[in-house]
Write a protein that holds these residues in place. Structure first.
Motif, PDB file in Angstrom:
ATOM      1  N   ALA A   1       0.855  -1.187   0.000  1.00  0.00           N
ATOM      2  CA  ALA A   1       0.000   0.000   0.000  1.00  0.00           C
ATOM      3  C   ALA A   1       0.886   1.231   0.000  1.00  0.00           C
ATOM      4  CB  ALA A   1      -0.918  -0.005   1.217  1.00  0.00           C
ATOM      5  N   ARG A   2       0.599   2.179  -0.886  1.00  0.00           N
ATOM      6  CA  ARG A   2       1.448   3.363  -1.048  1.00  0.00           C
ATOM      7  C   ARG A   2       0.594   4.622  -0.970  1.00  0.00           C
ATOM      8  NH1 ARG A   2       4.733   2.867  -6.276  1.00  0.00           N
ATOM      9  NH2 ARG A   2       5.796   1.319  -4.989  1.00  0.00           N
TER      10      ARG A   2
ATOM     11  N   VAL B   1       1.254  -5.517   3.494  1.00  0.00           N
ATOM     12  CA  VAL B   1       0.149  -6.146   4.226  1.00  0.00           C
ATOM     13  C   VAL B   1       0.022  -7.590   3.767  1.00  0.00           C
ATOM     14  CG1 VAL B   1      -2.274  -5.991   4.875  1.00  0.00           C
ATOM     15  CG2 VAL B   1      -1.005  -3.908   4.303  1.00  0.00           C
ATOM     16  N   ARG B   2      -0.043  -8.471   4.734  1.00  0.00           N
ATOM     17  CA  ARG B   2      -0.149  -9.906   4.452  1.00  0.00           C
ATOM     18  C   ARG B   2      -1.540 -10.394   4.841  1.00  0.00           C
ATOM     19  NH1 ARG B   2       3.005 -14.384   8.101  1.00  0.00           N
ATOM     20  NH2 ARG B   2       2.213 -16.271   7.084  1.00  0.00           N
TER      21      ARG B   2
ATOM     22  N   ALA C   1      -8.171  -7.208  -2.002  1.00  0.00           N
ATOM     23  CA  ALA C   1      -7.441  -6.008  -1.569  1.00  0.00           C
ATOM     24  C   ALA C   1      -6.927  -5.223  -2.771  1.00  0.00           C
ATOM     25  CB  ALA C   1      -6.285  -6.405  -0.653  1.00  0.00           C
ATOM     26  N   LEU C   2      -6.483  -5.930  -3.807  1.00  0.00           N
ATOM     27  CA  LEU C   2      -6.002  -5.250  -5.011  1.00  0.00           C
ATOM     28  C   LEU C   2      -7.106  -4.455  -5.689  1.00  0.00           C
ATOM     29  CD1 LEU C   2      -3.729  -8.068  -6.510  1.00  0.00           C
ATOM     30  CD2 LEU C   2      -2.974  -5.933  -5.460  1.00  0.00           C
ATOM     31  N   ASP C   3      -8.361  -4.888  -5.519  1.00  0.00           N
ATOM     32  CA  ASP C   3      -9.494  -4.146  -6.083  1.00  0.00           C
ATOM     33  C   ASP C   3      -9.751  -2.843  -5.338  1.00  0.00           C
ATOM     34  OD1 ASP C   3     -10.029  -5.900  -8.128  1.00  0.00           O
ATOM     35  OD2 ASP C   3     -11.433  -7.121  -6.959  1.00  0.00           O
TER      36      ASP C   3
ATOM     37  N   TYR D   1      -0.645  -2.467  -4.684  1.00  0.00           N
ATOM     38  CA  TYR D   1       0.052  -3.272  -5.682  1.00  0.00           C
ATOM     39  C   TYR D   1       0.415  -4.634  -5.092  1.00  0.00           C
ATOM     40  CZ  TYR D   1       0.776   1.379  -7.696  1.00  0.00           C
ATOM     41  OH  TYR D   1       0.589   2.641  -8.195  1.00  0.00           O
ATOM     42  N   LYS D   2       0.724  -5.560  -5.983  1.00  0.00           N
ATOM     43  CA  LYS D   2       1.183  -6.871  -5.536  1.00  0.00           C
ATOM     44  C   LYS D   2       2.584  -6.745  -4.934  1.00  0.00           C
ATOM     45  CE  LYS D   2      -1.323  -9.838  -8.811  1.00  0.00           C
ATOM     46  NZ  LYS D   2      -1.164 -10.857  -9.880  1.00  0.00           N
ATOM     47  N   ALA D   3       2.869  -7.596  -3.969  1.00  0.00           N
ATOM     48  CA  ALA D   3       4.204  -7.678  -3.376  1.00  0.00           C
ATOM     49  C   ALA D   3       4.503  -9.150  -3.116  1.00  0.00           C
ATOM     50  CB  ALA D   3       4.291  -6.857  -2.091  1.00  0.00           C
TER      51      ALA D   3
END
Length: 722
Positions: free
Chosen positions: A228-229, A270-271, A281-283, A297-299
């Motif tokens: 998260a940014r 965030v996991r 969460a990406l939505d 974004y994905k991590a």
């Protein structure tokens, strides 16, 4: 898992924006709720209920108008969400009572309505949802249990499921009613032969986020982590969990990222408990936290462990106390004790287990950093502690912030390990003990000519381009590779820089025209200085009214005083590769092989070179990317350089040269440069001829190096008594 339920409430909702598979992705409000009770024991259904919800904004998307047939005028007459939820709870409770039932479980067509719409909206509006909204049955997953060949769960729709079991869809024009009727038909079909299905798998929504510690050895699924940014800098892990309300975050699964200065940089990893929650969460990409939109974004799991993982037993024990609120204290006096901190917090903020609830952050050598973490048993105590933000302890004001278990790990990892900076490869193993003379020495020539300038007070974000723009037309007078940014021991900008000009006149003009000129929001001081002064400051010394104060240094133990002659040519200092410890170089360059003189004899060296190669650089370092590009290594490391000098037998003095270096031992610990100059009164020594030696802890070691103008004077000094 939950126990078997004999009553389901089929639940459907629509928003003012996207619906269907994109429900909740656009952050639009709920405008429609439809529900109907199904008695699983009697295979009966209750009354079909439909109600509108008044949104804060009645601006409906075209898709919403087409699918629901609703208008803004209708919604303006409806009740707000809080009232509608109360009506829902009262209506269902009354109907259950008439059926002789006491409890129920919601049944939805996929998790989006509960997780992506209802919980996030209630969180933003500070509504407390009834307990029934924390447990639900996903009809798609239940259907997949009965019909595993119908396709993946994510691809199932009401229409495809009805077609698979050959049930005609309900004919209903009004939106919401049609969907609920079809869901009820499907449920009733699964209850009878040949399926005889029992609805026993319930999905849950976490009531609150649980903090906890994470080990670097823990396995983290690569498909469960997001970045998260754009977070507000004061955000805590609870704030981030609230942003993702409705999705289940793993215990201790929020890791706030820190910048090079140890402050939060507006990012977090965030996991989640599984990939399904991660995908939801990406939505939420560009959903809002207050007035800020948050990028998602994905991590990877590796990134998460790098930030949140820890190996310290002390930290693990500190974080082992569950359900604690963590507060970070910054700016503590280095002499502060646990009792001082407890006294500062006061009786209104009792620390969990007293001193056991304090964790002081220290450097690897045990020195305090001024940071500490504190545990509190409840939110009230933490709030009382936060009220002391920027109050005074000793002579310093203390900053207090909410913190997380991951931040504790990250701060400890940062201070207890080497800096996270690229490093040069270690120097090649020493094939010889003597120091070879370099044929083409890539050195910075030192001297008293004031052809350099020092910039002080630069913004920490200033880059080379900013400095060149700041100097304007004078940039053409800078020597090639003559800009030296100064970094501190942690590899962070110090706000200083040195620039080598083509002549002293050019340096004078720049100092006159650019002094106190603005760069961004700060004025920058510009001083004229010499290369010698620049070199001393870059190596950790200070430049003040009393002149040059050399940096602390540490030397290996040497044999009794040894003389070393050196030439009268100007002293030469090696560039970064020879001067500065490799782990602190930010951008490695390919080392050049040292060129040797034909004669393998031990090279003469200046006292400055002798000292620089054994220096403990504890203050500042130049940044290599803009320093002279020619670099090289000495064939022998610093220890062997000193050993080579010490190993020379006392009578075997090097060939006479106009200068010698003497090492003094057994000095009083309070002896300074002035005392040594007074002791050698009559030798016409200058202050910069004396270099005090310091031990590992930065205290005077009782030793000093003194440069004499001739070997003869040095020999005469050998008979002196303190």
């Amino acid at each position: 898992m939950a126990s078997h339920s004999d009553t389901l409430v089929v639940f459907f909702g629509a928003t003012a924006g996207a619906n269907g598979g994109k429900l909740g992705s656009d952050e639009r409000e709920l405008i429609l709720l439809v529900w109907q009770i199904v008695d699983l024991h009697e295979n009966k259904v209750g009354k079909l209920q439909r109600t509108l919800v008044q949104p804060d904004s009645a601006d409906l998307s075209e898709q919403c108008k087409e699918e629901t047939g609703l208008t803004a005028e209708e919604l303006c007459k409806a009740e707000p969400l809080e009232s509608v939820l109360q009506q829902f709870h009262q209506s269902v409770s009354a109907e259950l009572k008439s059926l002789g039932r006491s409890s129920y479980t919601l049944c939805v067509d996929g998790p989006l309505l509960i997780r992506q719409v209802l919980h996030p909206e209630a969180s933003k509006k500070n509504l407390v949802l009834p307990e029934c909204f924390y447990t639900f049955v996903d009809l798609k997953k239940e259907f997949h249990k009965c019909c595993p060949n119908a396709g993946p769960v994510k691809d199932l729709t009401l229409t495809s499921m009805l077609d698979y079991v050959c049930i005609p869809a309900a004919v209903e024009q009004e939106a919401g009613l049609r969907e609920v009727k079809n869901m009820v038909l499907l449920i009733l079909h699964l209850l009878v032969e040949p399926y005889n299905h029992k609805f026993s798998t319930f999905e849950t929504v976490n009531y609150k986020f649980e903090s906890g510690a994470c080990s670097k050895t823990e396995a983290v699924d690569i498909e469960t982590v997001i970045r998260a940014r754009g977070l507000p800098w004061q955000s805590s892990d609870q704030d981030i969990a609230r942003f993702f309300k409705g999705l289940n975050i793993a215990k201790g699964g929020v890791a706030l990222c820190l910048n090079a200065q140890g402050r939060r940089n507006g990012e977090a990893l965030v996991r989640f408990i599984n990939s399904e929650h991660r995908d939801m969460a990406l939505d939420r990409h560009k959903h809002h936290m207050g007035n800020r939109y948050i990028e998602v974004y994905k991590a990877t799991g590796e990134e998460f462990l790098k930030i949140a993982g820890g190996t310290s037993n002390e930290v693990a024990q500190f974080l082992s106390k569950e359900n604690q609120v963590i507060i970070r204290m910054r700016g503590l006096p280095f002499t502060a004790t646990p009792q001082d901190v407890l006294g500062f917090l006061g009786p209104d903020s009792p620390v969990t287990d007293g001193t056991e609830g304090l964790l002081f952050v220290k450097y690897p050598d045990g020195r305090p950093t001024g940071d500490a973490f504190v545990l509190f048993a409840c939110e009230e105590y933490a709030q009382n502690a936060l009220k002391k933000h920027k109050q005074i302890l000793g002579k310093r004001y203390i900053e207090l912030f909410r913190s997380t278990a991951a931040e504790v790990q990250q701060v400890l990892n940062r201070y207890m390990s080497t800096p996270l900076i690229s490093t040069l490869p270690p120097p090649p193993p020493p094939p010889m003990v003597s120091v070879p003379v370099l044929a083409t020495p890539p050195f910075i020539t030192t001297g008293s000519m004031r052809d350099c300038i020092r910039l002080r007070g630069l913004p920490y974000t200033a880059a080379i381009e900013d400095i060149l723009e700041f100097m304007g037309e004078h940039t053409i007078d800078i020597k090639p590779h003559g800009v030296h940014m100064v970094l501190n021991q942690q590899g962070r900008p110090s706000g200083d820089a040195f620039i080598q000009m083509k002549s002293a006149d050019h340096a004078f003009m720049v100092a006159q025209k650019c002094h106190k000129k603005m760069m961004k929001d700060r004025y920058v001081e510009v001083f004229q200085c010499s290369t010698e002064e620049m070199s001393f400051v870059l190596m950790g010394g200070t430049l003040n009214r009393s002149g040059l104060s050399p940096p602390p240094c540490k030397l290996p133990c040497l044999s009794p005083p040894t003389y070393a002659a050196f030439p009268a040519t100007p002293a030469m200092l090696p560039t970064e590769a020879a001067l500065y410890q490799p782990p602190l170089l930010a951008t490695p360059r390919t080392p050049q092989a040292p060129a040797h003189n034909p004669a393998p004899a031990l090279a003469y060296y200046s006292p400055q070179l002798y000292m620089n190669m054994n220096m403990s650089y504890t203050t500042y370092y130049p940044s290599p990317p803009v320093s002279p590009s020619a670099m090289s290594y000495f064939a022998a490391p610093p220890g062997s350089v000193a050993a080579a000098v010490a190993a020379q037998p006392a009578p075997a003095i090097l060939p006479p040269q106009p200068g010698a270096l003497v090492r003094m031992q057994g000095l009083p610990y309070n002896a300074g440069v002035k005392d040594i100059l007074s002791f050698f009164q009559g030798y016409q020594l200058q202050a910069d001829s004396v270099l005090m030696l310091y031990n590992w802890s930065g205290q005077r070691s009782g030793e000093a190096l003194v440069t004499f103008p001739s070997e003869k004077a040095a020999r005469r000094d050998f008979t002196c008594q303190w």
